[in-house]
Design a protein around this motif. Structure first.
Motif, PDB file in Angstrom:
ATOM      1  N   SER A  19       0.853  -1.193   0.000  1.00 24.95           N
ATOM      2  CA  SER A  19       0.000   0.000   0.000  1.00 24.95           C
ATOM      3  C   SER A  19       0.885   1.238   0.000  1.00 24.95           C
ATOM      4  O   SER A  19       1.965   1.234   0.600  1.00 24.95           O
ATOM      5  CB  SER A  19      -0.922   0.017   1.223  1.00 24.95           C
ATOM      6  OG  SER A  19      -1.779  -1.101   1.240  1.00 24.95           O
ATOM      7  N   HIS A  75      -4.433   0.807  -1.782  1.00 21.36           N
ATOM      8  CA  HIS A  75      -4.051  -0.573  -1.553  1.00 21.36           C
ATOM      9  C   HIS A  75      -3.928  -1.293  -2.909  1.00 21.36           C
ATOM     10  O   HIS A  75      -4.145  -0.725  -3.959  1.00 21.36           O
ATOM     11  CB  HIS A  75      -5.085  -1.272  -0.670  1.00 21.36           C
ATOM     12  CG  HIS A  75      -5.337  -0.559   0.632  1.00 21.36           C
ATOM     13  ND1 HIS A  75      -4.462  -0.621   1.692  1.00 21.36           N
ATOM     14  CD2 HIS A  75      -6.365   0.242   1.025  1.00 21.36           C
ATOM     15  CE1 HIS A  75      -4.938   0.086   2.705  1.00 21.36           C
ATOM     16  NE2 HIS A  75      -6.083   0.634   2.318  1.00 21.36           N
ATOM     17  N   SER A  98       4.730  -7.064   2.453  1.00 20.78           N
ATOM     18  CA  SER A  98       3.677  -7.344   1.490  1.00 20.78           C
ATOM     19  C   SER A  98       2.432  -7.856   2.202  1.00 20.78           C
ATOM     20  O   SER A  98       2.518  -8.614   3.169  1.00 20.78           O
ATOM     21  CB  SER A  98       4.152  -8.381   0.468  1.00 20.78           C
ATOM     22  OG  SER A  98       3.095  -8.778  -0.384  1.00 20.78           O
ATOM     23  N   ASP A  99       1.282  -7.423   1.718  1.00 13.50           N
ATOM     24  CA  ASP A  99       0.000  -7.882   2.259  1.00 13.50           C
ATOM     25  C   ASP A  99      -0.348  -9.194   1.563  1.00 13.50           C
ATOM     26  O   ASP A  99      -0.908  -9.212   0.471  1.00 13.50           O
ATOM     27  CB  ASP A  99      -1.083  -6.824   2.018  1.00 13.50           C
ATOM     28  CG  ASP A  99      -2.378  -7.151   2.740  1.00 13.50           C
ATOM     29  OD1 ASP A  99      -2.575  -8.322   3.124  1.00 13.50           O
ATOM     30  OD2 ASP A  99      -3.213  -6.243   2.907  1.00 13.50           O
ATOM     31  N   GLN A 100      -0.022 -10.327   2.197  1.00 22.45           N
ATOM     32  CA  GLN A 100      -0.187 -11.620   1.545  1.00 22.45           C
ATOM     33  C   GLN A 100      -1.655 -11.991   1.350  1.00 22.45           C
ATOM     34  O   GLN A 100      -2.015 -12.624   0.361  1.00 22.45           O
ATOM     35  CB  GLN A 100       0.535 -12.703   2.351  1.00 22.45           C
ATOM     36  CG  GLN A 100       2.057 -12.568   2.300  1.00 22.45           C
ATOM     37  CD  GLN A 100       2.757 -13.702   3.002  1.00 22.45           C
ATOM     38  OE1 GLN A 100       3.137 -13.553   4.151  1.00 22.45           O
ATOM     39  NE2 GLN A 100       2.926 -14.819   2.333  1.00 22.45           N
ATOM     40  N   LYS A 101      -2.517 -11.607   2.282  1.00 22.06           N
ATOM     41  CA  LYS A 101      -3.945 -11.895   2.121  1.00 22.06           C
ATOM     42  C   LYS A 101      -4.516 -11.130   0.938  1.00 22.06           C
ATOM     43  O   LYS A 101      -5.294 -11.665   0.137  1.00 22.06           O
ATOM     44  CB  LYS A 101      -4.695 -11.539   3.401  1.00 22.06           C
ATOM     45  CG  LYS A 101      -4.336 -12.419   4.594  1.00 22.06           C
ATOM     46  CD  LYS A 101      -5.165 -12.057   5.811  1.00 22.06           C
ATOM     47  CE  LYS A 101      -4.824 -12.955   6.997  1.00 22.06           C
ATOM     48  NZ  LYS A 101      -5.630 -12.605   8.200  1.00 22.06           N
ATOM     49  N   GLU A 102      -4.134  -9.867   0.806  1.00 23.27           N
ATOM     50  CA  GLU A 102      -4.601  -9.067  -0.327  1.00 23.27           C
ATOM     51  C   GLU A 102      -4.037  -9.618  -1.632  1.00 23.27           C
ATOM     52  O   GLU A 102      -4.713  -9.624  -2.660  1.00 23.27           O
ATOM     53  CB  GLU A 102      -4.189  -7.616  -0.138  1.00 23.27           C
ATOM     54  CG  GLU A 102      -4.874  -6.637  -1.097  1.00 23.27           C
ATOM     55  CD  GLU A 102      -6.351  -6.514  -0.818  1.00 23.27           C
ATOM     56  OE1 GLU A 102      -7.128  -6.698  -1.778  1.00 23.27           O
ATOM     57  OE2 GLU A 102      -6.737  -6.244   0.332  1.00 23.27           O
TER      58      GLU A 102
END
Length: 330
Positions: A37, A46, A160-164
């Motif tokens: 993000s 995001h 890093s946003d792994q779920k996103e």
């Protein structure tokens, strides 16, 4: 004549090092994309894909409109973006925006020139090599982090946003959209600036097919092929018939370094035991036969657990036959 001069940041010379400690808060993954993000145009944005293979920083038009940016701010783009395959989409222009990269404690703000591209995507922004080089950032897909120096020389670590990232990947699969990889090319003679967008299409037969019996197995060949071409294809298949795997028993002892299934588990989520499900006679017989095949091929082994864990997942494939995706023994 107007000459555009892009301001160059004075990036401090700081060592950016990834260690084993950077792996501690990472969920085991199978080559997940790096999604972060950023703050731009006064908004938190995001679903920003970090793509080191892209030679341009792309903002998709849907994101451009959601940020309520005026099209009057777009400047003509003097190059041409090309993907590795797919359709051509017009580039509306480029815009320079103040963009902030932060890990919550330290931040770095710089001007990023985005190409406004009118194309569908699960991502809002594609961050390519120009932006990464401009801020002196290093991305590690193994550690799922990006590190960059602040103007004061402090290392900024963005996770890093792994779920996103997984949600974006699933949306790409559902809508048959691929990840956009672009490269800069000289402008065309007609002066139209376009970008080619890669799409993932499964191969389909070009027309009707004919069935041929080869070595006791049925193959489908293109109906448009001449009889001579069909005979040549049959001859090649017959010579290499042992290269085809007709069932799991044809592939015993696969080297895990070549192919290995791993469960991607989030250590922060509490495991949930499924309620035992009863199958009808048709599914029960199918699961039993498939399990025997996989056991015989040595693809898995039985492990005794004191209590029930999970159910077998099976269902009908689009062509009407049963498929089994998960086997867990109790």
């Amino acid at each position: 004549m107007t000459v555009e001069v892009q301001q160059v940041d004075q990036t401090p010379d700081v060592d950016l090092v990834f260690t084993r400690a950077d792996l501690q808060d990472i969920i085991p993954h199978d080559n997940d994309p790096m999604v972060i993000s950023v703050v731009t145009a006064g908004r938190n944005v995001h679903r920003v894909l970090v793509d080191q293979g892209s030679s341009a920083d792309v903002m998709f038009l849907m994101t451009f409109n959601q940020l309520q940016l005026s099209t009057n701010r777009l400047r003509p783009y003097t190059g041409c973006l090309y993907g590795f395959a797919g359709d051509q989409v017009e580039v509306r222009g480029h815009i320079e925006l103040r963009t902030t990269f932060t890990d919550g404690t330290t931040s770095r703000t710089t001007n990023i020139r985005y190409c406004a591209v009118n194309a569908p995507s699960a991502y809002n922004i594609l961050l390519g090599r120009p932006a990464l080089n401009r801020i002196g950032a290093i991305a590690s897909t193994r550690h799922m982090k990006i590190k960059l120096p602040s103007l004061e020389g402090v290392v900024i670590t963005i996770r890093s946003d792994q779920k996103e990232a997984k949600r974006c990947y699933e949306n790409n699969l559902k809508t048959k959209r691929g990840v956009f990889v672009v490269t800069t090319r000289p402008p065309r003679e007609d002066g139209v600036f376009r970008v080619e967008i890669a799409r993932e299409n499964r191969p389909e037969p070009a027309g009707d097919v004919v069935e041929r019996e080869i070595g006791g197995k049925t193959f489908k060949l293109g109906w448009s092929l001449s009889q001579e071409s069909q005979d040549q294809v049959v001859e090649v298949i017959a010579r290499h018939l042992d290269a085809f795997a007709w069932s799991a028993s044809y592939m015993p002892g696969i080297d895990p370094d070549f192919l290995c299934h791993r469960l991607t588990l989030d250590p922060q989520v509490r495991p949930v035991r499924q309620r035992r499900r009863k199958f009808n006679e048709e599914r029960r017989l199918f699961v039993r036969e498939e399990t025997k095949k996989l056991l015989k091929a040595g693809h898995f082994r039985v492990i005794q657990y004191p209590e029930w864990l999970a159910n077998v997942a099976c269902g009908l494939a689009p062509k009407g036959h049963w498929c089994m995706w998960q086997v867990v023994f109790c």
